[in-house]
Structures are given as structure tokens and as C-alpha cells.
Motif scaffolding. Sequence first.
Motif, PDB file in Angstrom:
ATOM      1  N   PRO A 132       0.819  -1.212   0.000  1.00 23.60           N
ATOM      2  CA  PRO A 132       0.000   0.000   0.000  1.00 23.60           C
ATOM      3  C   PRO A 132       0.853   1.262   0.000  1.00 23.60           C
ATOM      4  O   PRO A 132       1.789   1.407   0.786  1.00 23.60           O
ATOM      5  N   GLY A 133       0.547   2.164  -0.923  1.00 17.46           N
ATOM      6  CA  GLY A 133       1.268   3.420  -1.028  1.00 17.46           C
ATOM      7  C   GLY A 133       2.447   3.393  -1.968  1.00 17.46           C
ATOM      8  O   GLY A 133       2.994   4.438  -2.308  1.00 17.46           O
ATOM      9  N   GLU A 134       2.863   2.203  -2.449  1.00 16.98           N
ATOM     10  CA  GLU A 134       4.009   2.105  -3.342  1.00 16.98           C
ATOM     11  C   GLU A 134       3.577   2.239  -4.799  1.00 16.98           C
ATOM     12  O   GLU A 134       2.442   1.914  -5.158  1.00 16.98           O
ATOM     13  N   THR A 135       4.483   2.718  -5.650  1.00 15.96           N
ATOM     14  CA  THR A 135       4.225   2.824  -7.080  1.00 15.96           C
ATOM     15  C   THR A 135       5.386   2.217  -7.856  1.00 15.96           C
ATOM     16  O   THR A 135       6.494   2.072  -7.337  1.00 15.96           O
ATOM     17  N   LYS A 136       5.108   1.869  -9.099  1.00 17.49           N
ATOM     18  CA  LYS A 136       6.145   1.320  -9.968  1.00 17.49           C
ATOM     19  C   LYS A 136       5.827   1.701 -11.397  1.00 17.49           C
ATOM     20  O   LYS A 136       4.703   1.529 -11.865  1.00 17.49           O
ATOM     21  N   GLU A 137       6.809   2.238 -12.108  1.00 15.94           N
ATOM     22  CA  GLU A 137       6.619   2.601 -13.506  1.00 15.94           C
ATOM     23  C   GLU A 137       6.888   1.371 -14.369  1.00 15.94           C
ATOM     24  O   GLU A 137       7.919   0.708 -14.226  1.00 15.94           O
ATOM     25  N   ILE A 138       5.961   1.062 -15.267  1.00 14.95           N
ATOM     26  CA  ILE A 138       6.093  -0.120 -16.116  1.00 14.95           C
ATOM     27  C   ILE A 138       5.837   0.253 -17.569  1.00 14.95           C
ATOM     28  O   ILE A 138       5.319   1.334 -17.859  1.00 14.95           O
ATOM     29  N   GLU A 139       6.196  -0.641 -18.481  1.00 12.61           N
ATOM     30  CA  GLU A 139       5.875  -0.496 -19.904  1.00 12.61           C
ATOM     31  C   GLU A 139       4.885  -1.606 -20.261  1.00 12.61           C
ATOM     32  O   GLU A 139       5.282  -2.731 -20.572  1.00 12.61           O
ATOM     33  N   PRO A 140       3.580  -1.322 -20.178  1.00 11.34           N
ATOM     34  CA  PRO A 140       2.576  -2.372 -20.402  1.00 11.34           C
ATOM     35  C   PRO A 140       2.624  -2.979 -21.791  1.00 11.34           C
ATOM     36  O   PRO A 140       2.196  -4.113 -21.985  1.00 11.34           O
ATOM     37  N   LEU A 141       3.131  -2.235 -22.799  1.00  9.26           N
ATOM     38  CA  LEU A 141       3.169  -2.766 -24.156  1.00  9.26           C
ATOM     39  C   LEU A 141       4.162  -3.919 -24.284  1.00  9.26           C
ATOM     40  O   LEU A 141       4.167  -4.626 -25.297  1.00  9.26           O
ATOM     41  N   LEU A 142       4.991  -4.146 -23.268  1.00  8.60           N
ATOM     42  CA  LEU A 142       5.904  -5.286 -23.283  1.00  8.60           C
ATOM     43  C   LEU A 142       5.239  -6.557 -22.754  1.00  8.60           C
ATOM     44  O   LEU A 142       5.790  -7.642 -22.889  1.00  8.60           O
ATOM     45  N   TYR A 143       4.066  -6.412 -22.146  1.00  8.37           N
ATOM     46  CA  TYR A 143       3.352  -7.580 -21.650  1.00  8.37           C
ATOM     47  C   TYR A 143       2.695  -8.301 -22.827  1.00  8.37           C
ATOM     48  O   TYR A 143       2.117  -7.662 -23.717  1.00  8.37           O
ATOM     49  N   PRO A 144       2.751  -9.651 -22.857  1.00 12.75           N
ATOM     50  CA  PRO A 144       2.220 -10.400 -24.010  1.00 12.75           C
ATOM     51  C   PRO A 144       0.770 -10.085 -24.346  1.00 12.75           C
ATOM     52  O   PRO A 144       0.405 -10.010 -25.521  1.00 12.75           O
ATOM     53  N   ASP A 145      -0.076  -9.913 -23.330  1.00  9.36           N
ATOM     54  CA  ASP A 145      -1.500  -9.708 -23.631  1.00  9.36           C
ATOM     55  C   ASP A 145      -1.847  -8.259 -23.960  1.00  9.36           C
ATOM     56  O   ASP A 145      -3.012  -7.912 -24.109  1.00  9.36           O
ATOM     57  N   PHE A 146      -0.850  -7.389 -24.114  1.00  5.27           N
ATOM     58  CA  PHE A 146      -1.093  -6.022 -24.556  1.00  5.27           C
ATOM     59  C   PHE A 146      -0.415  -5.735 -25.896  1.00  5.27           C
ATOM     60  O   PHE A 146      -0.248  -4.581 -26.280  1.00  5.27           O
ATOM     61  N   GLN A 147      -0.033  -6.788 -26.615  1.00  2.00           N
ATOM     62  CA  GLN A 147       0.685  -6.619 -27.879  1.00  2.00           C
ATOM     63  C   GLN A 147      -0.189  -6.015 -28.970  1.00  2.00           C
ATOM     64  O   GLN A 147       0.309  -5.391 -29.906  1.00  2.00           O
ATOM     65  N   ASN A 148      -1.510  -6.205 -28.874  1.00  2.00           N
ATOM     66  CA  ASN A 148      -2.412  -5.749 -29.935  1.00  2.00           C
ATOM     67  C   ASN A 148      -3.076  -4.417 -29.622  1.00  2.00           C
ATOM     68  O   ASN A 148      -4.115  -4.085 -30.196  1.00  2.00           O
ATOM     69  N   VAL A 149      -2.496  -3.654 -28.744  1.00  2.00           N
ATOM     70  CA  VAL A 149      -3.062  -2.343 -28.402  1.00  2.00           C
ATOM     71  C   VAL A 149      -3.009  -1.433 -29.621  1.00  2.00           C
ATOM     72  O   VAL A 149      -1.959  -1.300 -30.258  1.00  2.00           O
ATOM     73  N   PRO A 150      -4.119  -0.805 -30.010  1.00  2.00           N
ATOM     74  CA  PRO A 150      -4.108   0.089 -31.177  1.00  2.00           C
ATOM     75  C   PRO A 150      -3.309   1.346 -30.911  1.00  2.00           C
ATOM     76  O   PRO A 150      -3.226   1.821 -29.773  1.00  2.00           O
ATOM     77  N   ALA A 151      -2.718   1.877 -31.955  1.00  2.00           N
ATOM     78  CA  ALA A 151      -1.976   3.136 -31.834  1.00  2.00           C
ATOM     79  C   ALA A 151      -2.956   4.269 -31.583  1.00  2.00           C
ATOM     80  O   ALA A 151      -4.119   4.213 -31.975  1.00  2.00           O
ATOM     81  N   GLU A 152      -2.488   5.310 -30.932  1.00  2.00           N
ATOM     82  CA  GLU A 152      -3.338   6.473 -30.724  1.00  2.00           C
ATOM     83  C   GLU A 152      -3.601   7.158 -32.062  1.00  2.00           C
ATOM     84  O   GLU A 152      -2.683   7.382 -32.847  1.00  2.00           O
TER      85      GLU A 152
END
Length: 223
Positions: A132-152
Motif C-alpha cells: 500500500p502506497g508504493e508505485t512502480k513505472e512499467i511499460e505495459p506494451l511489453l506484456y504479451p497480452d497487450f501486444q495488440n493495443v491500437p496506436a493512438e
Amino acid sequence: MDSEGLVFLTDHGGLNQYITNPANKKFKTYLVQVDGDITEEALEQLRKGVELKDGMTLPAKAEKVEQPEWLWDRDPPVRFRANIPTSWVEISICEGRNRQVRRMTGAVGFPTLRLIRTRIGAIDLVQMALKPGETKEIEPLLYPDFQNVPAEEPYRSRSYVKKPGGTGGKPMVRKNKDGSVKKSGTKRIWQMDDSEKPKRKTNGTTRPNNKAHVVVDVTDVNI
């Protein structure tokens, strides 16, 4: 107001749409403490879909589980009644209706006492070992199930209508004063320079709009 767990903040419009659109079946997983010893019949109702005031929910994933060892203490704690047991359920849904999990468990006879979001797709609160209270910066596009995210995409006006069988209207391209193309998306007030902030007229005078906007990125905020 009483929910806990994983909060995912992004300014990527395509990613946000990808996660929140039920058609993409991007499941959000919750650990739920319910009032009473939940039955297999109630779990099966959750799996098939529950009739709520705003319509039938999509089928959910629901399993009875033990209280995990990693779970932090809640402050204040949930109510305790010696003559009524509580039980824990792991529920995954791909929708995002208002207070949906709470309404679903209530509809099958087991009101929610505590609600902790643990996963959004493959983004896992436990695997990241966030407290609780902690944060972490991540790159979700590197996760396998986010590979098909459409471009903005470039901004399209509200009057834009895609014609059947055609390519539809052209997106609006906004340009800066120097002729360069503006980035897609609308700037929020806290993202603007002082020169970009809108003016408010008050009794014939103008002054900058300095209302404060705060982004909270903690893991145990009320959601």
C-alpha cells in the motif's frame, strides 16, 4: 470509496480503450471477502452472469479461495460478527460498470465486505510485490497480452461518421503555430504552459485558470 488494490494510470488513449472495452475481454481480477460462506450455486451464478438493474452481466470467472498470506491489514477493519462467517472469492470480469463486483455478489446473496483489485490483464499486484502506497513505472506494451493495443489516432470531430463500405471522413489534423502537427489527445490543464491555459472572464477582467488538478498514483486509494 471502500475499495483497495491495483490502480493503473496511463495517458495512452489506445491502451485505455483496449483495457476498458468489454469486447477485448481484458479481465480485471479482484479478491473479494463476502459476508457468509459462499456456495457453489452462488459461484455458478456469477460465472453465468447476474441480472442487475442495468442489465445482465457478462460471464465472470469466480472461484472460492483462502485468504492470502500477502494481504495487508485493512484500516479500518471490516465488521466482525461471531455468528456469521466470511469467505473469500477471486472474481475476474471484463466489464467496468459502477460498483459491479459489489452488486454482483450482493445479487447472489453474499454482500461484499472487502474488495481488492489484484490484476489488470497480466499486470499483477502480487508479482510486482507492491505494498500500500508504493508505485512502480512499467511499460505495459511489453506484456504479451497487450501486444495488440491500437496506436493512438489523430483527433476526429464529433460529427465524424464512418460510411458503410468506405474509409469514412478524414481525421482532423491540428497544427501548432509553427506548422508542426500537434500530438493527438487533449491537453489537461496541468499539462499546459502558463501561456496555453484558458482565461476566465470575471467582472470584465481576465485571469488565468489556476485550478489545481492532482493525480494520485498509490495502490490503496479508494476506487
